[in-house]
Design an enzyme around this catalytic site. Structure first.
Site, PDB file in Angstrom:
ATOM      1  N   ASN A  10       0.874  -1.177   0.000  1.00  0.00           N
ATOM      2  CA  ASN A  10       0.000   0.000   0.000  1.00  0.00           C
ATOM      3  C   ASN A  10       0.909   1.225   0.000  1.00  0.00           C
ATOM      4  OD1 ASN A  10      -1.772   2.081   0.517  1.00  0.00           O
ATOM      5  ND2 ASN A  10      -2.299   1.392   2.593  1.00  0.00           N
ATOM      6  N   LYS A  12       0.074   4.208  -0.108  1.00  0.00           N
ATOM      7  CA  LYS A  12      -0.559   5.383   0.537  1.00  0.00           C
ATOM      8  C   LYS A  12      -0.367   6.606  -0.364  1.00  0.00           C
ATOM      9  CE  LYS A  12       0.094   3.139   4.939  1.00  0.00           C
ATOM     10  NZ  LYS A  12       0.252   3.259   6.384  1.00  0.00           N
ATOM     11  N   HIS A  93      -9.296   1.394   5.280  1.00  0.00           N
ATOM     12  CA  HIS A  93      -8.009   1.605   5.949  1.00  0.00           C
ATOM     13  C   HIS A  93      -8.193   2.620   7.091  1.00  0.00           C
ATOM     14  CE1 HIS A  93      -3.851   2.596   6.716  1.00  0.00           C
ATOM     15  NE2 HIS A  93      -3.517   1.508   6.061  1.00  0.00           N
ATOM     16  N   GLU A  95      -6.498   4.982   7.987  1.00  0.00           N
ATOM     17  CA  GLU A  95      -6.219   6.378   7.598  1.00  0.00           C
ATOM     18  C   GLU A  95      -7.404   6.985   6.852  1.00  0.00           C
ATOM     19  OE1 GLU A  95      -2.494   5.483   5.705  1.00  0.00           O
ATOM     20  OE2 GLU A  95      -1.641   4.982   7.662  1.00  0.00           O
ATOM     21  N   GLU A 169      -4.909  -4.504  10.947  1.00  0.00           N
ATOM     22  CA  GLU A 169      -3.852  -3.507  11.083  1.00  0.00           C
ATOM     23  C   GLU A 169      -4.057  -2.712  12.372  1.00  0.00           C
ATOM     24  OE1 GLU A 169      -2.066  -2.501   6.944  1.00  0.00           O
ATOM     25  OE2 GLU A 169      -3.697  -1.119   7.367  1.00  0.00           O
ATOM     26  N   GLY A 175       3.194   2.391  10.744  1.00  0.00           N
ATOM     27  CA  GLY A 175       4.165   3.457  10.537  1.00  0.00           C
ATOM     28  C   GLY A 175       4.955   3.838  11.773  1.00  0.00           C
ATOM     29  N   SER A 214       3.978  -2.001  10.276  1.00  0.00           N
ATOM     30  CA  SER A 214       5.432  -2.069  10.451  1.00  0.00           C
ATOM     31  C   SER A 214       6.039  -3.403  10.031  1.00  0.00           C
ATOM     32  CB  SER A 214       5.826  -1.731  11.904  1.00  0.00           C
ATOM     33  OG  SER A 214       5.471  -0.387  12.209  1.00  0.00           O
TER      34      SER A 214
HETATM   35  P1  13P Z   1       3.446   0.458   7.566  1.00  0.00           P
HETATM   36  O1  13P Z   1       3.900  -0.847   6.969  1.00  0.00           O
HETATM   37  O2  13P Z   1       4.154   1.661   7.016  1.00  0.00           O
HETATM   38  O3  13P Z   1       3.415   0.399   9.063  1.00  0.00           O
HETATM   39  O4  13P Z   1       1.912   0.658   7.082  1.00  0.00           O
HETATM   40  C1  13P Z   1       1.019  -0.385   7.280  1.00  0.00           C
HETATM   41  C2  13P Z   1      -0.236  -0.042   6.574  1.00  0.00           C
HETATM   42  O5  13P Z   1      -0.988   0.804   7.006  1.00  0.00           O
HETATM   43  C3  13P Z   1      -0.513  -0.747   5.317  1.00  0.00           C
HETATM   44  O6  13P Z   1      -1.802  -0.494   4.867  1.00  0.00           O
END
Ligand code: 13P
Length: 256
Positions: A10, A12, A93, A95, A169, A175, A214
Site C-alpha cells: 500500500n 498510501k 483503511h 487512515e 492492522e 508506521g 510495520s
Molecule cells: P506500515 O507498513 O508503514 O506500518 O503501514 C502499514 C499499513 O498501514 C498498510 O496499509
C-alpha cells in the site's frame, strides 16, 4: 485448496513516475515467486500507468466510492477501477476512517460496491492503542468485521474464490516501527477467522487474513509463518523493491 499467501504493498500517498521503476522491479521478481500472490496499490494517478507496466503482480486502488457514478467531486468509483484494469481495492483503511470519517457502514457499502464491480476487496480493521490497553481489542475488531464486511449476493462466492480478504492492522503498529507481538496477531486472526466462518461458512475459513503494521524484511518471516496469517499489507516497506522483495520471499511456502 488453500489460497496463496498474499503480499500487498500500500503506497498510501507516496510515489511518483520515477517510483514506477520500483514497481517494475517488483513485478520482475514476482515472476520468480509464483507461490505468492503479490500486489501493489499506488495512488490513483499512477494506477493506469502501473497497470500498463506490470504483468505478474496485481494492481489495486486504495479506496473507492460506494456508488458507481455521479456528483461526488474527487471520488473514484469501483467500476472505474475495474475499467482501468485494477484487480482489487483496499477499503476501510484506518487512515481513511480517520481522515475522511469513514464508518463501518460506509466501509461496508464500499466493499459491496467493489464486489459488484467484480474487484477483489481487502477490508481493513484495526484497534487503537487505548482500546487495546483497555482490553477491548478483540471486541472492537469483531464489531468492525461484522459491520464492515460485505454480506450481499456474491460475498460468500468472492470469499471462496480468494477475492475477499481482511487486513488486521492495529493502528498503533502502523508506521511506528512497533510491530504487534506474534502471539497477539495469532489470537486476533483466530478471532477474525471465527467471525468469517460465521458469516461465510467454509469459504470464510479459507479467507486470507493479512497482518499490517510495520512489516519489514526483519519481522516478515516470523509473522508470515504464524498460524492464521495469510499475508501482509505493507506500507513503508513496499516503496522500494529492495525493502519489499524480502517480504515476498519470506511468504514463499518453501522459503518462509
Ligand atoms: P506500515 O507498513 O508503514 O506500518 O503501514 C502499514 C499499513 O498501514 C498498510 O496499509
Amino acid at each position: 485448496m488453500a489460497h496463496r499467501p498474499y503480499i500487498v504493498g500500500n503506497w498510501k500517498m507516496n510515489g511518483s513516475r520515477a517510483l514506477l521503476a520500483e514497481a517494475r522491479a517488483i513485478d520482475r521478481a514476482a515472476q520468480r515467486h509464483r507461490g505468492v500472490q503479490v500486489a501493489l496499490a499506488p495512488p490513483f494517478p499512477y494506477l493506469g500507468l502501473l497497470r500498463d507496466e506490470v504483468s505478474a503482480i496485481g494492481v489495486g486502488g486504495q479506496d473507492c466510492h460506494a456508488v458507481a457514478k455521479g456528483a461526488h467531486t474527487g471520488d473514484v468509483s469501483a467500476p472505474m477501477l475495474d475499467d482501468i484494469g485494477a484487480d482489487f481495492v483496499i477499503v476501510g483503511h484506518s487512515e481513511r476512517r480517520r481522515d475522511h470519517g469513514e464508518t463501518d457502514a460506509i466501509v461496508h457499502a464500499k466493499a459491496e460496491a467493489a464486489l459488484a464491480a467484480n474487484l477483489g476487496v481487502i477490508v481493513c480493521v484495526g484497534e487503537t492503542l487505548d482500546q487495546r490497553d483497555a482490553g477491548h481489542a478483540q471486541a472492537v475488531i469483531e464489531a468492525q468485521v461484522d459491520a464492515s464486511l460485505p454480506r450481499g449476493h456474491g460475498a460468500a462466492e468472492a470469499a471462496a474464490a480468494g477475492k475477499l480478504s481482511v487486513a488486521y492492522e492495529p493502528i498503533w503498529a502502523i508506521g511506528t516501527g512497533r510491530v504487534a507481538a506474534v502471539d497477539d496477531v495469532v489470537a486476533m486472526h483466530a478471532a477474525i477467522g471465527a467471525r468469517l466462518i460465521a458469516m461465510y461458512g467454509d469459504a470464510g475459513g479459507k479467507m486470507r487474513i493479512l497482518y499490517g503494521g510495520s512489516v519489514n524484511a526483519d519481522n516478515a518471516a516470523a509473522l508470515l509463518g504464524a498460524p492464521g496469517v495469510g499475508g501482509a499489507l505493507v506500507g513503508g516497506a513496499s516503496l522500494t523493491a529492495d525493502a519489499f522483495l524480502p517480504i515476498v520471499v519470506a511468504a514463499e511456502p518453501d522459503e518462509g
